[in-house]
Scaffold this motif. Structure first.
Motif, PDB file in Angstrom:
ATOM      1  N   SER A  60     -20.751  12.826 -14.141  1.00  0.00           N
ATOM      2  CA  SER A  60     -21.417  12.549 -12.859  1.00  0.00           C
ATOM      3  C   SER A  60     -20.530  12.938 -11.688  1.00  0.00           C
ATOM      4  O   SER A  60     -19.304  13.079 -11.842  1.00  0.00           O
ATOM      5  CB  SER A  60     -21.733  11.049 -12.748  1.00  0.00           C
ATOM      6  N   GLY A  61     -21.164  13.045 -10.534  1.00  0.00           N
ATOM      7  CA  GLY A  61     -20.418  13.332  -9.314  1.00  0.00           C
ATOM      8  C   GLY A  61     -19.482  12.195  -8.956  1.00  0.00           C
ATOM      9  O   GLY A  61     -18.359  12.424  -8.480  1.00  0.00           O
ATOM     10  N   ASN A  65     -15.492  12.682  -8.249  1.00  0.00           N
ATOM     11  CA  ASN A  65     -14.804  12.274  -7.017  1.00  0.00           C
ATOM     12  C   ASN A  65     -13.703  11.256  -7.307  1.00  0.00           C
ATOM     13  O   ASN A  65     -12.617  11.318  -6.731  1.00  0.00           O
ATOM     14  CB  ASN A  65     -15.799  11.657  -6.026  1.00  0.00           C
ATOM     15  N   HIS A  86     -20.418   9.447   0.950  1.00  0.00           N
ATOM     16  CA  HIS A  86     -20.844   8.941  -0.354  1.00  0.00           C
ATOM     17  C   HIS A  86     -19.696   8.245  -1.069  1.00  0.00           C
ATOM     18  O   HIS A  86     -19.878   7.189  -1.673  1.00  0.00           O
ATOM     19  CB  HIS A  86     -21.389  10.104  -1.203  1.00  0.00           C
ATOM     20  N   GLU A  91     -20.025   4.658  -4.061  1.00  0.00           N
ATOM     21  CA  GLU A  91     -19.307   4.854  -5.322  1.00  0.00           C
ATOM     22  C   GLU A  91     -18.556   3.610  -5.769  1.00  0.00           C
ATOM     23  O   GLU A  91     -17.544   3.678  -6.466  1.00  0.00           O
ATOM     24  CB  GLU A  91     -18.429   6.124  -5.236  1.00  0.00           C
ATOM     25  N   GLU A 139     -17.298  15.775   3.019  1.00  0.00           N
ATOM     26  CA  GLU A 139     -18.580  15.838   2.301  1.00  0.00           C
ATOM     27  C   GLU A 139     -19.468  16.926   2.907  1.00  0.00           C
ATOM     28  O   GLU A 139     -19.708  16.931   4.106  1.00  0.00           O
ATOM     29  CB  GLU A 139     -19.268  14.469   2.406  1.00  0.00           C
ATOM     30  N   ASN A 143     -24.732  13.730   3.068  1.00  0.00           N
ATOM     31  CA  ASN A 143     -25.950  13.061   2.620  1.00  0.00           C
ATOM     32  C   ASN A 143     -26.528  12.123   3.684  1.00  0.00           C
ATOM     33  O   ASN A 143     -27.649  12.324   4.168  1.00  0.00           O
ATOM     34  CB  ASN A 143     -25.615  12.309   1.315  1.00  0.00           C
ATOM     35  N   ASP A 172     -16.195  16.519  -1.492  1.00  0.00           N
ATOM     36  CA  ASP A 172     -17.354  16.005  -2.215  1.00  0.00           C
ATOM     37  C   ASP A 172     -18.487  16.977  -1.884  1.00  0.00           C
ATOM     38  O   ASP A 172     -19.165  16.839  -0.873  1.00  0.00           O
ATOM     39  CB  ASP A 172     -17.675  14.577  -1.772  1.00  0.00           C
ATOM     40  N   ALA A 174     -21.267  17.605  -3.600  1.00  0.00           N
ATOM     41  CA  ALA A 174     -22.421  17.326  -4.478  1.00  0.00           C
ATOM     42  C   ALA A 174     -23.507  18.389  -4.264  1.00  0.00           C
ATOM     43  O   ALA A 174     -24.076  18.912  -5.213  1.00  0.00           O
ATOM     44  CB  ALA A 174     -22.966  15.934  -4.208  1.00  0.00           C
ATOM     45  N   GLN A 198     -15.705  18.816  -5.993  1.00  0.00           N
ATOM     46  CA  GLN A 198     -16.664  18.277  -6.963  1.00  0.00           C
ATOM     47  C   GLN A 198     -18.038  18.756  -6.532  1.00  0.00           C
ATOM     48  O   GLN A 198     -18.376  18.696  -5.357  1.00  0.00           O
ATOM     49  CB  GLN A 198     -16.605  16.745  -6.943  1.00  0.00           C
ATOM     50  N   SER A 202     -26.784  18.363 -11.263  1.00  0.00           N
ATOM     51  CA  SER A 202     -27.992  17.551 -11.458  1.00  0.00           C
ATOM     52  C   SER A 202     -28.695  17.192 -10.161  1.00  0.00           C
ATOM     53  O   SER A 202     -29.561  16.341 -10.137  1.00  0.00           O
ATOM     54  CB  SER A 202     -27.603  16.267 -12.194  1.00  0.00           C
ATOM     55  N   LYS A 203     -28.278  17.814  -9.043  1.00  0.00           N
ATOM     56  CA  LYS A 203     -28.983  17.546  -7.779  1.00  0.00           C
ATOM     57  C   LYS A 203     -29.970  18.689  -7.569  1.00  0.00           C
ATOM     58  O   LYS A 203     -30.799  18.932  -8.422  1.00  0.00           O
ATOM     59  CB  LYS A 203     -27.967  17.393  -6.657  1.00  0.00           C
ATOM     60  N   SER A 211     -21.586  17.202 -13.559  1.00  0.00           N
ATOM     61  CA  SER A 211     -20.927  17.723 -12.364  1.00  0.00           C
ATOM     62  C   SER A 211     -19.687  18.467 -12.801  1.00  0.00           C
ATOM     63  O   SER A 211     -19.251  18.345 -13.947  1.00  0.00           O
ATOM     64  CB  SER A 211     -20.503  16.571 -11.448  1.00  0.00           C
TER      65      SER A 211
HETATM   66  C1  LIG Z   1     -25.154  12.097  -5.553  1.00  0.00           C
HETATM   67  C2  LIG Z   1     -23.898  12.250  -4.794  1.00  0.00           C
HETATM   68  C3  LIG Z   1     -22.663  11.999  -5.403  1.00  0.00           C
HETATM   69  C4  LIG Z   1     -22.524  11.403  -6.793  1.00  0.00           C
HETATM   70  O1  LIG Z   1     -23.168  12.058  -7.796  1.00  0.00           O
HETATM   71  P1  LIG Z   1     -23.704  11.270  -9.090  1.00  0.00           P
HETATM   72  O2  LIG Z   1     -23.864  12.364 -10.080  1.00  0.00           O
HETATM   73  O3  LIG Z   1     -24.977  10.627  -8.678  1.00  0.00           O
HETATM   74  O4  LIG Z   1     -22.666  10.279  -9.482  1.00  0.00           O
HETATM   75  C5  LIG Z   1     -21.529  12.231  -4.674  1.00  0.00           C
HETATM   76  N1  LIG Z   1     -21.595  12.674  -3.413  1.00  0.00           N
HETATM   77  C6  LIG Z   1     -22.751  12.915  -2.782  1.00  0.00           C
HETATM   78  C7  LIG Z   1     -22.730  13.430  -1.389  1.00  0.00           C
HETATM   79  C8  LIG Z   1     -23.951  12.707  -3.446  1.00  0.00           C
HETATM   80  O5  LIG Z   1     -25.103  12.937  -2.814  1.00  0.00           O
END
Ligand SMILES: *Cc1c(COP(=O)(O)O)cnc(C)c1O
Length: 345
Positions: A60-61, A65, A86, A91, A139, A143, A172, A174, A198, A202-203, A211
Motif C-alpha cells: 500500500s501507499g 510512505n 495524507h 496514515e 505530496e 489530495n 508522496d 500516490a 512512493q 491502485s489509484k 504501490s
Molecule cells: C491513497 C493515498 C495514500 C495511501 O495509499 P494507500 O494505498 O491507500 O495506503 C498516500 N498518499 C496519498 C496522497 C493518497 O491519496
C-alpha cells in the motif's frame, strides 16, 4: 434504479480484462528471496520510469510512505510535511508510532502548496534544545487540496532548500502520474529532485493492489528490511505485480480522460444553485464541492445521493469530494450531474 455510479475514489476500479489475464499467466517465485521475476520486472520498470536506481513493491501507499520516513530518519528526528498531507492526516501517525519520528506540520495554501519560506522556517538550526530535521515530505497531486499539482520549478526550489540544509526529500506521489499528465511532462522530470518517491498502482492506474517505493540502491536495500519488519514481505506477489505492470505502462497514458471528466463534472456542479466549486483547484481527477449555501451539509448530500444511486465522500462538514476514474464513462458523468441537479432545491 440504474447502475450505481461510484465517484468516491479512483481506488474503486476493478482490474481490467487484460490485467486479469496477465495475473492468471504471471510467472512467479518467492519474492522474499528476490525470486519473483514479475515483481523484479515491475520494480525495474518503475525505477526506470521514475529515473531512480531501484524500486520496491509494497502492499500500500501508506506502507511505502512509512518505510520511506523510517529509512531516511532515525528516532527523534523531525519530518516536515503539510498539515493537510495524507502522511499527517490519514496514515494513523505510523512514522511517529513505529519510527519515533516527530511530525512538524506547515499549513499549505489553497492549492496545496507550501512555500520555500515556510520550509526554511521549519528546518531546525543547531541548538541543544531542538530535534534534528531529517526529512521534507511533499505530496503531488495534493489530495485534500483537491488533487492539485505542484510544478517542477516549485518542487525544485523546495527540494534544493532541504538538500542544502542536509535534509532528505520524499514525495508522496500516490497520484504523481496525474500530476505529470496535468503538467504535460514525463514523470521522471517531475520527481528528479527527490531522494525517494512512493506512488500507487491502485489509484487512477487501476491495479487491484500495490504501490512502489523508488530511490537509490542503498536506500531501497535498507527499505527492504523495514518492509519485512512491517509484515510487507510477500511471497508469489508476481500475481499482483502482473496487473501493476499494465497499470504502470498502459493505464498511466489515459489519465487525461479522467481529468476531462472531472472538469466537465466541476463545471456542471458549479452551476447547481447552492453548490460552489473552486475551479482553480480542479486540475486532475477530483472535484471538491462546497455545500454551505445549499441548505444541506456534506453528510446530507452524501446520504441523499446514495439513495439515488450516486456514491461520493464528504471530506468536511460542508465539503464533498467527487473522483473520476476509468470505470466511469461520459454517460455516467452526465447521469451523476442530472441526479445532483434533480436533488438541488
Ligand atoms: C491513497 C493515498 C495514500 C495511501 O495509499 P494507500 O494505498 O491507500 O495506503 C498516500 N498518499 C496519498 C496522497 C493518497 O491519496
Amino acid at each position: 434504479m440504474n447502475q450505481i455510479i461510484d465517484l468516491r475514489s479512483d481506488t474503486v476500479t476493478k482490474p481490467t480484462p487484460a490485467m486479469r489475464e496477465a495475473m492468471a499467466k504471471a510467472e512467479v517465485g518467492d519474492d522474499v528471496y528476490g525470486e519473483d521475476p514479475t515483481v523484479n520486472l515491475l520494480e525495474q520498470t518503475a525505477a526506470e520510469m521514475l529515473g531512480k536506481e531501484a524500486g520496491m513493491f509494497v502492499p500500500s501507499g501508506t506502507m511505502g510512505n512509512l518505510i520511506a520516513q523510517i529509512t531516511h530518519c532515525g528516532r527523534g528526528q523531525e519530518v516536515i510535511m503539510g498539515a493537510q498531507s495524507h502522511t499527517f492526516y490519514y496514515e494513523v501517525g505510523g512514522a511517529s508510532v513505529v519510527g519515533s519520528l516527530i511530525f512538524h506540520t506547515v499549513e499549505e495554501d489553497r492549492l496545496g502548496q507550501i512555500s520555500p519560506e515556510q520550509v526554511a522556517h521549519a528546518i531546525r538550526g543547531v541548538n541543544i534544545h531542538f530535534p534534528v530535521t531529517g526529512l521534507l515530505c511533499l505530496e503531488n497531486t495534493h489530495n485534500r487540496a483537491g488533487g492539485t499539482v505542484t510544478d517542477i520549478a516549485h518542487t525544485k526550489a523546495l527540494c534544493d532548500l532541504a538538500h542544502s540544509n542536509n535534509v532528505k526529500t520524499h514525495l508522496d506521489g500516490a497520484r504523481v502520474f496525474n500530476a505529470a499528465t496535468y503538467l504535460g511532462c514525463k514523470v521522471n522530470q517531475l520527481v528528479a529532485e527527490f531522494d525517494s518517491v512512493q506512488f500507487c498502482l491502485s489509484k487512477g492506474l487501476g491495479a487491484p493492489v500495490g504501490s512502489l517505493l523508488v530511490g537509490k540502491q542503498d536506500f531501497i536495500q535498507q527499505a527492504r528490511q523495514f518492509r519485512k519488519m512491517l509484515g510487507g514481505g510477500m511471497r508469489q506477489a508476481g500475481i499482483l505485480a502482473a496487473a501493476g505492470l499494465i497499470a504502470l505502462t498502459e493505464m498511466s497514458k489515459r489519465l487525461e480522460e479522467d481529468h476531462q471528466a472531472a472538469r466537465r463534472l466541476a463545471e456542471g456542479l458549479n452551476l447547481v444553485p447552492g453548490l460552489a466549486v473552486d475551479m482553480e483547484t480542479v486540475q486532475t481527477n477530483m472535484v471538491f464541492v462546497d455545500t454551505t449555501d445549499s441548505g444541506r451539509n456534506g453528510n446530507d448530500w452524501t446520504n441523499l445521493l446514495r439513495e439515488n444511486g450516486v456514491l461520493i465522500n464528504a471530506v468536511g462538514p460542508n465539503r464533498l469530494r467527487f473522483v473520476t476514474h476509468f470505470d466511469l464513462d461520459r454517460t455516467d458523468i452526465e447521469a451523476a450531474l442530472t441526479t445532483v441537479v434533480k436533488l438541488a432545491r
